[in-house]
Design a protein around this motif. Structure first.
Motif, PDB file in Angstrom:
ATOM      1  N   ALA A  85      31.307  28.933  44.053  1.00 53.02           N
ATOM      2  CA  ALA A  85      32.209  29.989  44.016  1.00 53.02           C
ATOM      3  C   ALA A  85      33.709  29.318  43.700  1.00 53.02           C
ATOM      4  CB  ALA A  85      32.509  30.835  45.413  1.00 53.02           C
ATOM      5  N   ILE A  86      34.363  30.275  43.123  1.00 50.38           N
ATOM      6  CA  ILE A  86      35.992  29.649  42.466  1.00 50.38           C
ATOM      7  C   ILE A  86      36.869  30.834  42.906  1.00 50.38           C
ATOM      8  CG2 ILE A  86      35.298  30.297  40.077  1.00 50.38           C
ATOM      9  CD1 ILE A  86      37.306  28.111  39.499  1.00 50.38           C
ATOM     10  N   HIS A  87      38.154  30.465  43.025  1.00 51.32           N
ATOM     11  CA  HIS A  87      39.045  31.897  42.931  1.00 51.32           C
ATOM     12  C   HIS A  87      40.211  31.335  42.256  1.00 51.32           C
ATOM     13  CE1 HIS A  87      41.398  35.331  45.069  1.00 51.32           C
ATOM     14  NE2 HIS A  87      42.562  34.502  44.437  1.00 51.32           N
ATOM     15  N   VAL A  88      40.680  32.329  41.309  1.00 52.43           N
ATOM     16  CA  VAL A  88      41.618  31.924  40.306  1.00 52.43           C
ATOM     17  C   VAL A  88      42.711  33.057  40.187  1.00 52.43           C
ATOM     18  CG1 VAL A  88      39.959  30.933  38.790  1.00 52.43           C
ATOM     19  CG2 VAL A  88      40.358  33.106  38.392  1.00 52.43           C
ATOM     20  N   GLY A  89      43.918  32.760  39.784  1.00 56.35           N
ATOM     21  CA  GLY A  89      44.949  33.586  39.632  1.00 56.35           C
ATOM     22  C   GLY A  89      45.345  33.888  38.244  1.00 56.35           C
ATOM     23  N   GLU A  90      46.497  34.346  38.042  1.00 52.57           N
ATOM     24  CA  GLU A  90      46.655  35.021  36.667  1.00 52.57           C
ATOM     25  C   GLU A  90      47.016  33.867  35.698  1.00 52.57           C
ATOM     26  OE1 GLU A  90      50.137  37.571  37.009  1.00 52.57           O
ATOM     27  OE2 GLU A  90      51.429  35.837  38.263  1.00 52.57           O
ATOM     28  N   GLU A  91      47.319  32.596  36.109  1.00 51.82           N
ATOM     29  CA  GLU A  91      47.718  31.595  35.172  1.00 51.82           C
ATOM     30  C   GLU A  91      46.466  30.690  34.793  1.00 51.82           C
ATOM     31  OE1 GLU A  91      51.115  29.483  36.637  1.00 51.82           O
ATOM     32  OE2 GLU A  91      52.246  31.174  36.622  1.00 51.82           O
ATOM     33  N   ASP A  92      45.304  31.195  35.663  1.00 53.70           N
ATOM     34  CA  ASP A  92      44.116  30.161  35.394  1.00 53.70           C
ATOM     35  C   ASP A  92      43.168  30.772  34.319  1.00 53.70           C
ATOM     36  OD1 ASP A  92      44.521  28.381  37.596  1.00 53.70           O
ATOM     37  OD2 ASP A  92      44.126  30.282  38.849  1.00 53.70           O
ATOM     38  N   PRO A  93      42.279  30.125  33.653  1.00 52.08           N
ATOM     39  CA  PRO A  93      41.316  30.438  32.807  1.00 52.08           C
ATOM     40  C   PRO A  93      40.755  31.768  32.937  1.00 52.08           C
ATOM     41  CG  PRO A  93      41.106  28.145  33.119  1.00 52.08           C
ATOM     42  CD  PRO A  93      41.815  28.669  34.280  1.00 52.08           C
ATOM     43  N   GLY A  94      40.468  32.516  31.949  1.00 53.77           N
ATOM     44  CA  GLY A  94      39.884  33.862  31.876  1.00 53.77           C
ATOM     45  C   GLY A  94      38.476  33.735  32.424  1.00 53.77           C
ATOM     46  N   ILE A  95      37.834  34.874  32.991  1.00 50.60           N
ATOM     47  CA  ILE A  95      36.358  34.938  33.317  1.00 50.60           C
ATOM     48  C   ILE A  95      35.483  34.522  32.430  1.00 50.60           C
ATOM     49  CG2 ILE A  95      34.686  36.828  34.353  1.00 50.60           C
ATOM     50  CD1 ILE A  95      37.045  38.100  35.702  1.00 50.60           C
ATOM     51  N   ASN A  96      35.805  35.015  31.085  1.00 48.28           N
ATOM     52  CA  ASN A  96      34.658  34.486  30.210  1.00 48.28           C
ATOM     53  C   ASN A  96      34.733  32.861  29.896  1.00 48.28           C
ATOM     54  OD1 ASN A  96      34.007  37.259  29.490  1.00 48.28           O
ATOM     55  ND2 ASN A  96      35.560  37.296  27.734  1.00 48.28           N
ATOM     56  N   ASP A  97      35.882  32.349  29.852  1.00 47.48           N
ATOM     57  CA  ASP A  97      35.794  31.000  29.853  1.00 47.48           C
ATOM     58  C   ASP A  97      35.333  30.145  31.041  1.00 47.48           C
ATOM     59  OD1 ASP A  97      37.093  30.910  27.417  1.00 47.48           O
ATOM     60  OD2 ASP A  97      39.125  30.931  28.212  1.00 47.48           O
ATOM     61  N   LEU A  98      35.564  30.852  32.314  1.00 43.75           N
ATOM     62  CA  LEU A  98      35.012  30.238  33.448  1.00 43.75           C
ATOM     63  C   LEU A  98      33.313  30.225  33.401  1.00 43.75           C
ATOM     64  CD1 LEU A  98      37.453  31.777  36.056  1.00 43.75           C
ATOM     65  CD2 LEU A  98      37.274  29.467  35.501  1.00 43.75           C
ATOM     66  N   ARG A  99      32.885  31.432  32.905  1.00 48.58           N
ATOM     67  CA  ARG A  99      31.327  31.746  32.850  1.00 48.58           C
ATOM     68  C   ARG A  99      30.853  30.759  31.894  1.00 48.58           C
ATOM     69  NH1 ARG A  99      30.109  34.067  37.166  1.00 48.58           N
ATOM     70  NH2 ARG A  99      30.943  36.120  37.471  1.00 48.58           N
ATOM     71  N   THR A 100      31.639  30.439  30.685  1.00 46.39           N
ATOM     72  CA  THR A 100      31.170  29.293  29.941  1.00 46.39           C
ATOM     73  C   THR A 100      30.979  27.984  30.457  1.00 46.39           C
ATOM     74  OG1 THR A 100      31.912  30.610  28.060  1.00 46.39           O
ATOM     75  CG2 THR A 100      31.611  28.214  27.649  1.00 46.39           C
ATOM     76  N   LEU A 101      31.931  27.625  31.249  1.00 40.59           N
ATOM     77  CA  LEU A 101      31.972  26.168  31.989  1.00 40.59           C
ATOM     78  C   LEU A 101      30.990  26.101  33.161  1.00 40.59           C
ATOM     79  CD1 LEU A 101      33.472  23.456  32.297  1.00 40.59           C
ATOM     80  CD2 LEU A 101      35.053  24.635  33.663  1.00 40.59           C
ATOM     81  N   LEU A 102      31.111  27.358  33.974  1.00 43.68           N
ATOM     82  CA  LEU A 102      30.395  27.246  35.303  1.00 43.68           C
ATOM     83  C   LEU A 102      29.093  27.829  35.293  1.00 43.68           C
ATOM     84  CD1 LEU A 102      33.475  27.725  37.340  1.00 43.68           C
ATOM     85  CD2 LEU A 102      32.676  25.811  36.776  1.00 43.68           C
TER      86      LEU A 102
END
Length: 217
Positions: A85-102
C-alpha cells in the motif's frame, strides 16, 4: 483488492518522524500489540539507507501482527521493500504511473485535502481510498488546508473508504467517526503519548464505538 480496501478502517497510525531506528520499531510494536492494524510510514528526510531499513523492518513487524503498512509519498521505496500500500499527495506521481511501477494489486490512497472534485477525479482514475484534511489544526502541518467534516457525508456516494487526517486527538476522535469517516489518521495523539499502548486502545475504542452507533442508526 476489495479485502485490502476493507482494511482501511478505525485507527490509522502515522509514524512520528522524530522516532527513528530501534525507538521507532519498539514504539510501533507497542501500538501493534495493543491492537493497531493500520500504519503509515512517514519520513520526510533524504536518508535513503535508513529509510529502506526502517520501512522493511516495519513491513515485517506489521505482517507479524496482520497489520497493513502504507508507505507515504515514495513509490520507489514501496516497490523496493514489496509493500502492498502507498499514500500519495497532489505533487506525487499519478495513479496510472503508480500502477505501471507497482502493479495492479498495490493499494493506492490519495490525499484530497478539502476538494471533493479532486476526490471524484481520483476515484475515476482508480484510487482505493480517499483522505480529507486537515480536519482540525495540525501540529504536523500547521499551514495545511482545512477540510470540513461535512465532506465525509458528501463523499460517501463515491464508494471508497474515507480517511480523516489532521489534528485528531482523543477529544475529537468520536466526532470524526460520527461524521462518517471510515478511519482516522493520528500522529501526535498516538506516537507522542506517554503510554502508547493505552493511547492505541483508547483511540481505537473511541472511534469504533462511535462509528458503530453511527452506522446502526
Amino acid at each position: 483488492m476489495k479485502r485490502q480496501r476493507e482494511r482501511i478502517c478505525g485507527l490509522y497510525g502515522i509514524t512520528d518522524g522524530r522516532l527513528q531506528g530501534e525507538a521507532l520499531l519498539e514504539t510501533t510494536e507497542i501500538a501493534l500489540r495493543a491492537g493497531l492494524r493500520l500504519l503509515q510510514y512517514r519520513d520526510k528526510t533524504q536518508e535513503d539507507g535508513r529509510r529502506v531499513q526502517e520501512a522493511a523492518a516495519l513491513l515485517a513487524l506489521c505482517r507479524s501482527y496482520d497489520a497493513l503498512l502504507v508507505i507515504n509519498d515514495d513509490p520507489e521505496l514501496t516497490r523496493k521493500i514489496g509493500a502492498s500500500a502507498i499514500h500519495v499527495g497532489e505533487e506525487d506521481p499519478g495513479i496510472n504511473d503508480l500502477r505501471t511501477l507497482l502493479g495492479p494489486e498495490v493499494l493506492i490512497g490519495v490525499s484530497c485535502y478539502n476538494d471533493l472534485e479532486r476526490a471524484r477525479r481520483l476515484v475515476a482514475a482508480g484510487a482505493d481510498y480517499l483522505a480529507f484534511g486537515s480536519v482540525y489544526p495540525s501540529p504536523t502541518k500547521p499551514k495545511a488546508r482545512r477540510a470540513d467534516l461535512s465532506l465525509f457525508r458528501a463523499a460517501r456516494p463515491l464508494g471508497l473508504p474515507l480517511v480523516a487526517i489532521g489534528g485528531i486527538t482523543q477529544d475529537t476522535m468520536a466526532e470524526v467517526a460520527a461524521a462518517g469517516a471510515d478511519a482516522a489518521a493520528v500522529i501526535s495523539a498516538l506516537f507522542g503519548a506517554g503510554d502508547v499502548a493505552a493511547a492505541t486502545q483508547r483511540l481505537q475504542g473511541l472511534f469504533s464505538g462511535k462509528a458503530r452507533r453511527h452506522h446502526d442508526q
